[in-house]
Design a protein around this motif. Sequence first.
Motif, mmCIF file in Angstrom:
data_model
loop_
_atom_site.group_PDB
_atom_site.id
_atom_site.type_symbol
_atom_site.label_atom_id
_atom_site.label_comp_id
_atom_site.label_asym_id
_atom_site.label_seq_id
_atom_site.Cartn_x
_atom_site.Cartn_y
_atom_site.Cartn_z
ATOM 1 N N VAL A 89 0.866 -1.174 0.000
ATOM 2 C CA VAL A 89 0.000 0.000 0.000
ATOM 3 C C VAL A 89 0.907 1.230 0.000
ATOM 4 N N GLY A 90 1.108 1.808 -1.164
ATOM 5 C CA GLY A 90 1.943 2.998 -1.275
ATOM 6 C C GLY A 90 3.346 2.711 -1.769
ATOM 7 N N GLU A 91 3.902 3.671 -2.480
ATOM 8 C CA GLU A 91 5.212 3.505 -3.088
ATOM 9 C C GLU A 91 6.329 3.450 -2.049
ATOM 10 N N THR A 92 6.176 4.153 -0.935
ATOM 11 C CA THR A 92 7.210 4.101 0.095
ATOM 12 C C THR A 92 7.326 2.697 0.675
ATOM 13 N N THR A 93 6.196 2.074 0.939
ATOM 14 C CA THR A 93 6.194 0.682 1.415
ATOM 15 C C THR A 93 6.794 -0.233 0.364
ATOM 16 N N ALA A 94 6.419 -0.031 -0.881
ATOM 17 C CA ALA A 94 6.939 -0.872 -1.962
ATOM 18 C C ALA A 94 8.455 -0.758 -2.067
ATOM 19 N N SER A 95 8.994 0.446 -1.847
ATOM 20 C CA SER A 95 10.443 0.626 -1.979
ATOM 21 C C SER A 95 11.198 -0.175 -0.917
ATOM 22 N N VAL A 96 10.628 -0.312 0.280
ATOM 23 C CA VAL A 96 11.272 -1.120 1.326
ATOM 24 C C VAL A 96 11.336 -2.578 0.887
ATOM 25 N N LEU A 97 10.254 -3.073 0.313
ATOM 26 C CA LEU A 97 10.214 -4.465 -0.137
ATOM 27 C C LEU A 97 11.127 -4.686 -1.340
ATOM 28 N N ASP A 112 -4.520 2.603 -1.095
ATOM 29 C CA ASP A 112 -5.326 1.927 -0.094
ATOM 30 C C ASP A 112 -5.718 0.566 -0.633
ATOM 31 N N SER A 113 -6.431 -0.209 0.184
ATOM 32 C CA SER A 113 -6.792 -1.566 -0.238
ATOM 33 C C SER A 113 -7.740 -1.553 -1.427
ATOM 34 N N GLU A 114 -8.577 -0.501 -1.542
ATOM 35 C CA GLU A 114 -9.464 -0.406 -2.696
ATOM 36 C C GLU A 114 -8.657 -0.291 -3.985
ATOM 37 N N ALA A 115 -7.605 0.533 -3.954
ATOM 38 C CA ALA A 115 -6.758 0.689 -5.140
ATOM 39 C C ALA A 115 -6.027 -0.608 -5.461
ATOM 40 N N LEU A 116 -5.561 -1.309 -4.441
ATOM 41 C CA LEU A 116 -4.891 -2.590 -4.674
ATOM 42 C C LEU A 116 -5.824 -3.582 -5.354
ATOM 43 N N LEU A 117 -7.064 -3.629 -4.906
ATOM 44 C CA LEU A 117 -8.014 -4.592 -5.465
ATOM 45 C C LEU A 117 -8.381 -4.286 -6.910
ATOM 46 N N ARG A 118 -8.099 -3.067 -7.363
ATOM 47 C CA ARG A 118 -8.362 -2.734 -8.764
ATOM 48 C C ARG A 118 -7.254 -3.228 -9.694
ATOM 49 N N LEU A 226 -15.565 16.204 12.704
ATOM 50 C CA LEU A 226 -14.959 16.775 13.911
ATOM 51 C C LEU A 226 -14.900 18.305 13.883
ATOM 52 N N GLY A 227 -15.224 18.898 12.735
ATOM 53 C CA GLY A 227 -15.282 20.358 12.668
ATOM 54 C C GLY A 227 -14.294 21.012 11.735
ATOM 55 N N CYS A 228 -13.454 20.240 11.067
ATOM 56 C CA CYS A 228 -12.513 20.816 10.099
ATOM 57 C C CYS A 228 -13.270 21.192 8.827
ATOM 58 N N ASN A 229 -12.916 22.328 8.249
ATOM 59 C CA ASN A 229 -13.625 22.740 7.031
ATOM 60 C C ASN A 229 -12.696 23.185 5.908
ATOM 61 N N ASP A 230 -11.384 23.036 6.101
ATOM 62 C CA ASP A 230 -10.413 23.358 5.048
ATOM 63 C C ASP A 230 -9.599 22.092 4.806
ATOM 64 N N ILE A 231 -10.130 21.214 3.964
ATOM 65 C CA ILE A 231 -9.596 19.857 3.833
ATOM 66 C C ILE A 231 -9.192 19.600 2.387
ATOM 67 N N ILE A 232 -7.970 19.113 2.203
ATOM 68 C CA ILE A 232 -7.462 18.733 0.890
ATOM 69 C C ILE A 232 -7.188 17.229 0.918
ATOM 70 N N VAL A 233 -7.774 16.498 -0.012
ATOM 71 C CA VAL A 233 -7.552 15.049 -0.093
ATOM 72 C C VAL A 233 -6.375 14.783 -1.020
ATOM 73 N N CYS A 234 -5.321 14.180 -0.472
ATOM 74 C CA CYS A 234 -4.143 13.820 -1.260
ATOM 75 C C CYS A 234 -4.399 12.498 -1.980
ATOM 76 N N ASP A 235 -3.565 12.206 -2.943
ATOM 77 C CA ASP A 235 -3.651 10.931 -3.649
ATOM 78 C C ASP A 235 -2.784 9.906 -2.917
ATOM 79 N N GLY A 236 -3.073 9.715 -1.616
ATOM 80 C CA GLY A 236 -2.294 8.788 -0.817
ATOM 81 C C GLY A 236 -1.559 9.513 0.299
ATOM 82 N N ALA A 237 -0.654 8.766 0.968
ATOM 83 C CA ALA A 237 0.030 9.305 2.145
ATOM 84 C C ALA A 237 1.542 9.346 2.002
ATOM 85 N N ASP A 238 2.094 8.937 0.860
ATOM 86 C CA ASP A 238 3.549 8.937 0.753
ATOM 87 C C ASP A 238 4.064 10.328 0.387
ATOM 88 N N ASP A 239 5.386 10.470 0.354
ATOM 89 C CA ASP A 239 5.989 11.790 0.155
ATOM 90 C C ASP A 239 5.515 12.465 -1.124
#
Length: 253
Positions: A89-97, A112-118, A226-239
């Motif tokens: 899940v993610g390129e950073t994890t893949a680089s370790v392997l 995420d797991s949804e992307a993996l299943l695709r 939780l009350g946050c209203n300035d939210i940007i969705v990234c394409d994952g969590a790696d660098d």
Amino acid sequence: MSAAVLLTRSDADNQRLASKLARFGIPALSVPLLRIDALDETPDQQRLMLDIDRYQAVMVVSPVAARLGLERLDACWPQLPEGIEWFAVGETTASVLRAYGMPVHTPEAGQDSEALLRLPIWNELLARPGLKVLVWRGVGGREHLADHVRAAGGQVDYLELYRRESPDGLAAALASAEQAGARGIVLTSGQGLEHWYTAAGEHWREQSTWRCWVPSQRVADRAQTLGCNDIIVCDGADDSAVLAAVAAHPLTR
């Protein structure tokens, strides 16, 4: 005082990303939201690793899971077991392997797991009778992949390698970061979000106005609740995903 982005992974990971953000002139601060405690290996877990060649697929959910899992694999298997499809899940994890010598499947879009299943290979795997999948992860986690595998008649087992706790002194560290100019925060998991919310306490009203860069719509929905209203969705969590999102949506105050 210029507005700064608060990075919330481990200090080492934050320093690496901060140096990349600095090339864009983006100041960053470091406050880890998770403390990773490696778990002692149990006899049942050792059996899972000794029998890993009975699995057709292994999914690794994080760089920490990759590093800790490889330490255990190395102690049990002098050579890589054959016949296993490795997923990250993610390129950073893949680089370790990959550094260990493994051919790894990871999606080009989504972390995420949804992307993996695709990935097309799952069509073949899910059609196999008696499919067995092993997941390397921390304690707890989403069951999306397991639900799909079990619905197809397969089996999913978990090798839980670490526990994620809230670091000591987190409330004070967040308050200090706010005083130092933090006006945005990079979140890499739902659990990190919950730790931030709990530790912020009486400062949550101010901190909830920060720009939040989050790894998925699921975390975005929880942040909004939780009350946050300035939210940007990234394409994952790696660098690379975080860097692209922060550069595209920089702080202006």
